[in-house]
Design an enzyme around this catalytic site. Structure first.
Site, PDB file in Angstrom:
ATOM      1  N   GLY A   3     -37.830  -0.273 -13.554  1.00 51.70           N
ATOM      2  CA  GLY A   3     -37.439  -1.679 -13.425  1.00 51.70           C
ATOM      3  C   GLY A   3     -35.938  -1.823 -13.281  1.00 51.70           C
ATOM      4  O   GLY A   3     -35.259  -2.178 -14.258  1.00 51.70           O
ATOM      5  N   TYR A   4     -35.428  -1.518 -12.107  1.00 52.98           N
ATOM      6  CA  TYR A   4     -33.975  -1.630 -11.877  1.00 52.98           C
ATOM      7  C   TYR A   4     -33.656  -2.798 -10.945  1.00 52.98           C
ATOM      8  O   TYR A   4     -32.836  -3.666 -11.242  1.00 52.98           O
ATOM      9  CB  TYR A   4     -33.400  -0.371 -11.206  1.00 52.98           C
ATOM     10  CG  TYR A   4     -33.809   0.963 -11.775  1.00 52.98           C
ATOM     11  CD1 TYR A   4     -34.013   1.146 -13.138  1.00 52.98           C
ATOM     12  CD2 TYR A   4     -33.945   2.074 -10.940  1.00 52.98           C
ATOM     13  CE1 TYR A   4     -34.360   2.386 -13.650  1.00 52.98           C
ATOM     14  CE2 TYR A   4     -34.283   3.317 -11.446  1.00 52.98           C
ATOM     15  CZ  TYR A   4     -34.502   3.474 -12.787  1.00 52.98           C
ATOM     16  OH  TYR A   4     -34.843   4.692 -13.285  1.00 52.98           O
TER      17      TYR A   4
ATOM     18  N   GLU B 255     -34.572  10.745  -9.789  1.00 51.94           N
ATOM     19  CA  GLU B 255     -35.331  10.045  -8.742  1.00 51.94           C
ATOM     20  C   GLU B 255     -35.028  10.650  -7.367  1.00 51.94           C
ATOM     21  O   GLU B 255     -35.914  10.773  -6.530  1.00 51.94           O
ATOM     22  CB  GLU B 255     -34.995   8.554  -8.750  1.00 51.94           C
ATOM     23  CG  GLU B 255     -35.852   7.774  -7.769  1.00 51.94           C
ATOM     24  CD  GLU B 255     -35.755   6.266  -7.959  1.00 51.94           C
ATOM     25  OE1 GLU B 255     -34.970   5.808  -8.816  1.00 51.94           O
ATOM     26  OE2 GLU B 255     -36.470   5.560  -7.228  1.00 51.94           O
TER      27      GLU B 255
HETATM   28  C1  LIG Z   1     -41.546   0.311  -1.188  1.00 55.70           C
HETATM   29  C2  LIG Z   1     -40.422   0.152  -2.167  1.00 55.70           C
HETATM   30  C3  LIG Z   1     -40.595   0.572  -3.462  1.00 55.70           C
HETATM   31  C4  LIG Z   1     -39.568   0.391  -4.401  1.00 55.70           C
HETATM   32  N1  LIG Z   1     -39.794   0.757  -5.702  1.00 55.70           N
HETATM   33  C5  LIG Z   1     -38.856   0.434  -6.639  1.00 55.70           C
HETATM   34  C6  LIG Z   1     -39.135   0.642  -8.030  1.00 55.70           C
HETATM   35  O1  LIG Z   1     -40.202   1.160  -8.417  1.00 55.70           O
HETATM   36  N2  LIG Z   1     -38.227   0.222  -8.936  1.00 55.70           N
HETATM   37  C7  LIG Z   1     -37.040  -0.372  -8.567  1.00 55.70           C
HETATM   38  O2  LIG Z   1     -36.253  -0.717  -9.444  1.00 55.70           O
HETATM   39  N3  LIG Z   1     -36.749  -0.548  -7.254  1.00 55.70           N
HETATM   40  C8  LIG Z   1     -37.626  -0.167  -6.293  1.00 55.70           C
HETATM   41  N4  LIG Z   1     -37.361  -0.390  -4.962  1.00 55.70           N
HETATM   42  C9  LIG Z   1     -36.112  -1.061  -4.617  1.00 55.70           C
HETATM   43  C10 LIG Z   1     -35.110  -0.174  -3.889  1.00 55.70           C
HETATM   44  O3  LIG Z   1     -34.499   0.741  -4.765  1.00 55.70           O
HETATM   45  C11 LIG Z   1     -34.120  -1.132  -3.235  1.00 55.70           C
HETATM   46  O4  LIG Z   1     -34.838  -1.806  -2.198  1.00 55.70           O
HETATM   47  C12 LIG Z   1     -32.937  -0.412  -2.660  1.00 55.70           C
HETATM   48  O5  LIG Z   1     -32.123   0.077  -3.693  1.00 55.70           O
HETATM   49  C13 LIG Z   1     -32.099  -1.343  -1.740  1.00 55.70           C
HETATM   50  O6  LIG Z   1     -31.815  -2.536  -2.385  1.00 55.70           O
HETATM   51  P1  LIG Z   1     -32.133  -3.948  -1.680  1.00 55.70           P
HETATM   52  O7  LIG Z   1     -33.541  -3.946  -1.226  1.00 55.70           O
HETATM   53  O8  LIG Z   1     -31.693  -5.013  -2.606  1.00 55.70           O
HETATM   54  O9  LIG Z   1     -31.238  -3.963  -0.390  1.00 55.70           O
HETATM   55  P2  LIG Z   1     -29.671  -4.268  -0.330  1.00 55.70           P
HETATM   56  O10 LIG Z   1     -28.976  -3.550  -1.436  1.00 55.70           O
HETATM   57  O11 LIG Z   1     -29.489  -5.739  -0.215  1.00 55.70           O
HETATM   58  O12 LIG Z   1     -29.299  -3.565   1.028  1.00 55.70           O
HETATM   59  C14 LIG Z   1     -29.527  -4.158   2.300  1.00 55.70           C
HETATM   60  C15 LIG Z   1     -28.850  -3.282   3.340  1.00 55.70           C
HETATM   61  O13 LIG Z   1     -27.429  -3.280   3.104  1.00 55.70           O
HETATM   62  C16 LIG Z   1     -26.969  -1.930   2.971  1.00 55.70           C
HETATM   63  N5  LIG Z   1     -25.907  -1.866   1.972  1.00 55.70           N
HETATM   64  C17 LIG Z   1     -25.956  -2.340   0.712  1.00 55.70           C
HETATM   65  N6  LIG Z   1     -24.799  -2.034   0.063  1.00 55.70           N
HETATM   66  C18 LIG Z   1     -24.048  -1.322   0.930  1.00 55.70           C
HETATM   67  C19 LIG Z   1     -22.760  -0.708   0.852  1.00 55.70           C
HETATM   68  N7  LIG Z   1     -22.037  -0.745  -0.266  1.00 55.70           N
HETATM   69  N8  LIG Z   1     -22.292  -0.060   1.939  1.00 55.70           N
HETATM   70  C20 LIG Z   1     -23.003  -0.008   3.083  1.00 55.70           C
HETATM   71  N9  LIG Z   1     -24.229  -0.574   3.223  1.00 55.70           N
HETATM   72  C21 LIG Z   1     -24.751  -1.214   2.157  1.00 55.70           C
HETATM   73  C22 LIG Z   1     -28.184  -1.148   2.499  1.00 55.70           C
HETATM   74  O14 LIG Z   1     -28.065   0.216   2.805  1.00 55.70           O
HETATM   75  C23 LIG Z   1     -29.298  -1.812   3.277  1.00 55.70           C
HETATM   76  O15 LIG Z   1     -29.361  -1.295   4.590  1.00 55.70           O
HETATM   77  C24 LIG Z   1     -38.344  -0.198  -4.002  1.00 55.70           C
HETATM   78  C25 LIG Z   1     -38.172  -0.603  -2.677  1.00 55.70           C
HETATM   79  C26 LIG Z   1     -39.195  -0.438  -1.768  1.00 55.70           C
HETATM   80  C27 LIG Z   1     -38.962  -0.897  -0.358  1.00 55.70           C
END
Ligand SMILES: Cc1cc2nc3c(=O)[nH]c(=O)nc-3n(C[C@H](O)[C@H](O)[C@H](O)COP(=O)(O)OP(=O)(O)OC[C@H]3O[C@@H](n4cnc5c(N)ncnc54)[C@H](O)[C@@H]3O)c2cc1C
Length: 391
Positions: free
Chosen positions: A124-125, A240
């Protein structure tokens, strides 16, 4: 570096195949595919009861004397049969984290429960406003005597619908720099203040939004110090990412299937698909990438087996493993042609739609566990010594 590690595993593959023939119900893969829920309680219980979950773990926390290499071969065989055991994937990474950061009581309780198959832990992050910037989490934990009261929302809490607990990133101080006001907890998901809503993804996987309203946990559920959640998270993130996007093994299997298909399938002019030089080049390039992904994953394992935490090595392996798999999927779709996008339900889907399914499932791999851009930043900062780009 010992490259024989996979050969050691090869000695166990036949036994692992026999185990899977005897114990795996073919309906489980179909259940996972059609529901997107990648955890089978019955299989989890069986693996625990037979001692496979505990293989290689310290005996004081419930580890068994089952052969750890054979256990690994069994897990590989299960995944190769499209049963993805993601409940155990998340649980074992938290159990590994607890080995580093948990108290003795927490190790006995949570690692013991995990190895007995009773405790399944989701991650849950991520929140609606913080994914890559995970340290910006807003879910609040407020102290009340010996307890904490938790309120907030998490996104993408995968496998929560089958888990008993969630490893929860919370904010405990709002007046400090963001990385210094975080605290981790292990929170029971059967609390009446928890609600779970499904999210279905392009790849077919079901994940969840989870909501926490006045959820009370004892202070003993806190992992690490108050406001010291970030160092705990860093260990969990290493575990992870160390999987390295599967180490190229699933792609290598898919390449073999498509190579065989291309040799036995003819184009309209009667020539085999494989006789086209560009097909051979694309298969070869993807096979080289899969081998590099395997070696990067081995490097991760070597660091870990030498007693280290494979931080940047895991990020490199995840970045290359997942992106090269996506490139391979595009190549394989092109090689097969327009029928490649047919779903399994279409009787004429080539290879039972294996490429179409791998393509869709692969899309999210460069997002979850840390997006590729973030992995690149980690490599740039820690390996190349380039300046930090994030606050
Ligand atoms: C199928 C699936 C399962 C998941 N399971 C889990 C889970 O069990 N638990 C959990 O906690 N999370 C989970 N996640 C979440 C996942 O870790 C996040 O989706 C991921 O960390 C990206 O965060 P976001 O979706 O908020 O995208 P954002 O952080 O909003 O990113 C959007 C885009 O911007 C880019 N971006 C963001 N910051 C930067 C930067 N500093 N420099 C350059 N580019 C950047 C990213 O690379 C991406 O392309 C899951 C996601 C999916 C799709």
């Amino acid at each position: 570096m010992d490259f024989n590690v996979t050969d050691e595993l090869a000695a166990h593959r036949e036994k692992a195949r026999r185990w899977a023939d005897e114990h795996l119900d073919p309906a489980w893969a179909e259940y996972e595919r059609t529901t997107g829920t990648h955890h089978i309680a019955e299989l989890h219980r069986l693996l625990a009861d037979q001692g496979w979950l505990g293989a290689g773990w310290p005996t004081e926390y419930g580890g068994t004397d089952n052969d750890a290499a054979l256990a690994q071969a069994i897990f590989e065989e299960i995944r190769a049969r499209h049963v993805l055991v993601e409940g155990w994937g998340a649980t074992s990474l938290i159990a590994n984290t607890l080995l580093h950061v948990g108290t003795e009581e927490q190790k006995e309780l949570f690692i013991g429960g995990a190895l007995r198959g009773e405790t399944v832990i989701a991650l849950g992050y991520t929140e609606p406003d913080s994914g890559s910037d995970v340290a910006a989490a807003k879910t609040r934990a407020v102290r009340d005597g010996d307890e904490w009261i938790i309120n907030g929302q998490k996104m993408f809490t995968s496998t929560a619908q089958k888990s008993t607990h969630v490893f929860l990133l919370t904010r405990t101080s709002t007046d400090k720099p963001k990385h210094r006001g975080l605290t981790m907890f292990i929170v029971p998901l059967d609390d009446p203040g928890v609600s779970i809503q499904p999210i279905h993804t392009l790849g077919g996987q079901r994940t969840n939004a989870t909501f926490y309203t006045d959820v009370r946990v004892p202070d003993s559920a806190r992992i690490g110090g108050v406001d010291e959640g970030w160092p705990v998270m860093k260990v969990a993130l290493v575990y992870e990412r160390r999987g390295g996007g599967g180490g190229g093994s699933a792609t290598a299997r898919l390449l073999d299937e498509v190579a065989a298909w291309s040799q036995s399938t003819s184009r309209e002019d009667g020539s085999s698909v494989f006789s086209d030089a560009t097909v051979q080049q694309r298969l070869a390039r993807a096979a080289i990438d899969a081998e590099v992904a395997r070696l990067l994953a081995l490097r991760v394992r070597w660091v870990q087996e030498s007693g280290g935490l494979p931080g940047v090595e895991g990020s490199s392996a995840k970045l290359f493993g997942t992106e090269s798999a996506q490139r391979a999927h595009w190549d394989l779709l092109d090689i097969i042609g327009d029928h490649a996008v047919l779903r399994r339900e279409a009787s004429s889907a080539p290879l039972g739609a294996a490429v179409e399914e791998a393509f869709r499932a692969g899309v999210v791999t460069t997002i979850y566990g840390g997006a590729s851009e973030i992995m690149r930043e980690i490599v740039a900062e820690r390996t190349l010594g380039l300046p930090r780009t994030r606050a």
